[in-house]
Design a protein around this motif. Structure first.
Motif: not given
Length: 88
Positions: A27, A57-58, A86
């Motif tokens: 993630g 998610s980003q 990340k």
């Protein structure tokens, strides 16, 4: 003065990488650099690193950072920053 700023930026980047690499989930690691004091005479602030967690998610990680920064007092919001890295 410039080398001091470069050293501080490198330290912040290293903290983000360490947090992301220590996460055992995939993630995105969300990290906010929360200002805790502002110094008028220096036009600078001191901050603490506040890890918010790992998000799927980003976009979710960025939203978490922006929401946290929005909760700060108005005089410190403009000095806050965040990093999303990340984490796998």
């Amino acid at each position: 003065m410039q080398s001091s700023i470069s050293t501080q930026i490198q330290t912040i980047q290293n903290q983000a990488v360490v947090m992301a690499s220590s996460c055992h989930a995939s993630g995105f690691a969300a990290i906010v650099y929360e200002p805790i004091a502002y110094y008028d005479d220096l036009e600078a602030c001191s901050s603490i690193t506040r890890p918010l967690g790992v998000y799927p998610s980003q976009g979710a990680a960025i939203l978490a950072c922006k929401s946290f920064i929005n909760s700060l007092s108005d005089n410190l919001k403009e000095w806050a920053s965040y990093s999303v890295t990340k984490a796998d």
